[in-house]
Write an enzyme that holds these catalytic residues in place. Structure first.
Site, mmCIF file in Angstrom:
data_model
loop_
_atom_site.group_PDB
_atom_site.id
_atom_site.type_symbol
_atom_site.label_atom_id
_atom_site.label_comp_id
_atom_site.label_asym_id
_atom_site.label_seq_id
_atom_site.Cartn_x
_atom_site.Cartn_y
_atom_site.Cartn_z
ATOM 1 N N HIS A 46 0.813 -1.223 0.000
ATOM 2 C CA HIS A 46 0.000 0.000 0.000
ATOM 3 C C HIS A 46 0.843 1.267 0.000
ATOM 4 C CE1 HIS A 46 -2.461 -3.174 2.024
ATOM 5 N NE2 HIS A 46 -3.344 -2.749 1.154
ATOM 6 N N GLU A 51 -3.063 3.049 1.959
ATOM 7 C CA GLU A 51 -2.814 3.467 0.578
ATOM 8 C C GLU A 51 -3.180 4.935 0.382
ATOM 9 O OE1 GLU A 51 -4.918 3.039 -3.728
ATOM 10 O OE2 GLU A 51 -4.770 1.185 -2.579
ATOM 11 N N THR A 92 -7.144 2.477 -5.278
ATOM 12 C CA THR A 92 -7.116 1.497 -6.368
ATOM 13 C C THR A 92 -8.204 0.432 -6.282
ATOM 14 O OG1 THR A 92 -5.479 0.180 -5.154
ATOM 15 C CG2 THR A 92 -4.638 1.770 -6.766
#
Length: 275
Positions: free
Chosen positions: A70, A122, A158
């Site tokens: 991450h 992340e 993501t």
């Protein structure tokens, strides 16, 4: 009862890459859990002496430091580079992309909007590259009170859903003069989400295997639950309950991007014993 695996599931490219790096490195410490799967983290600890730290402040005598998939914040990375340790960067390339975009767009004067969970590692790593005003949101309504200037850049965590990302993009385009939209949702995430939707629509029961602290796994569970009310999120075969499968004809199985095959295989085998 028939058991059917989703057409796309399990380990993604970034996770496979990180696991290989950790196995080759051995005797190292990762800054934060390498991936969001407790059983795989335990395997790396037992078989390769790869320890897990919460953050760089816990580094002691370790000579090798592995950056989690991450990513870590820009400040932590800069500090790590001056520590004299060998750095193994296992940040997923698909996470590096939004990091680079945010850094570049900020340098060009764009305010930043990140679609994601503000507490997710992340998102923290991506946000740290912003030098202008920046906002992390899960819904476009969270931006109602924000007075943007002339230009905004939008990126996404993501593992988020494309449909929601586009809603936020459309909202910004109606509110701000110039909007740069960067679809940073991982292709593997999209494929897994489409596959589980298709499977859940025809299944009587769905089993989603993965870490309960994994964002992409939770997204898969929510999609499954939307189309199959008897959907369950488990981390391993020990959480299975035989009663879930009573009078069921089709059991669908999928897994998050941090779930290794050996765990999935154990789950499937135990379900087969139930049926």
């Amino acid at each position: 009862m028939k058991i059917e695996l989703a057409k796309s599931y399990g380990f993604c490219f970034g996770v496979k890459r990180a696991i290989k790096q950790a196995e080759k490195t051995k005797d190292a410490a990762t800054i934060g859990p390498l991936i969001h799967n407790n059983d795989e983290i335990t395997r790396l600890k037992n078989d390769f002496n790869v320890n897990t730290l919460n953050d760089i402040s816990e580094l002691g005598n370790e000579k090798k430091a592995i950056i989690r998939t991450h990513g870590i914040t820009k400040q932590d990375l800069d500090n790590l580079k001056t520590s004299g340790r060998e750095i193994i960067d296992a940040t997923c390339p698909f996470v590096k992309k939004p990091q680079e975009i945010v850094e570049k767009m900020s340098s060009e004067g764009y305010e930043i909007v990140i679609f994601g969970d503000s507490n997710h590692p992340e998102v923290k790593s991506v946000r740290s590259y912003a030098t202008t005003n920046n906002y992390v949101v899960l819904d476009e309504n969270e931006l109602n009170e924000v007075k943007f200037k002339n230009k905004v850049a939008l990126v996404s965590q993501t593992t988020k859903k494309v449909e929601k990302f586009m809603q936020i993009a459309n909202y910004l385009m109606l509110k701000v003069k110039e909007v740069r939209v960067f679809n940073t949702i991982c292709d593997a995430t999209f494929k897994n989400q489409e596959a589980i939707k298709s499977l859940a629509m025809k299944s009587d029961v769905m089993i989603i295997v993965g870490g309960k602290n994994s964002s992409n796994t939770k997204q898969l569970f929510l999609i499954a639950k939307e189309h199959c009310k008897d959907s369950y999120l488990i981390e391993n075969e020990n959480e299975l309950d035989y009663r879930w499968f009573n009078n069921k004809k089709l059991c669908g199985v999928s897994a998050g991007a941090s779930t290794p095959d050996w765990i999935i295989e154990k789950v499937v085998k135990k379900i087969e014993n139930f049926s």
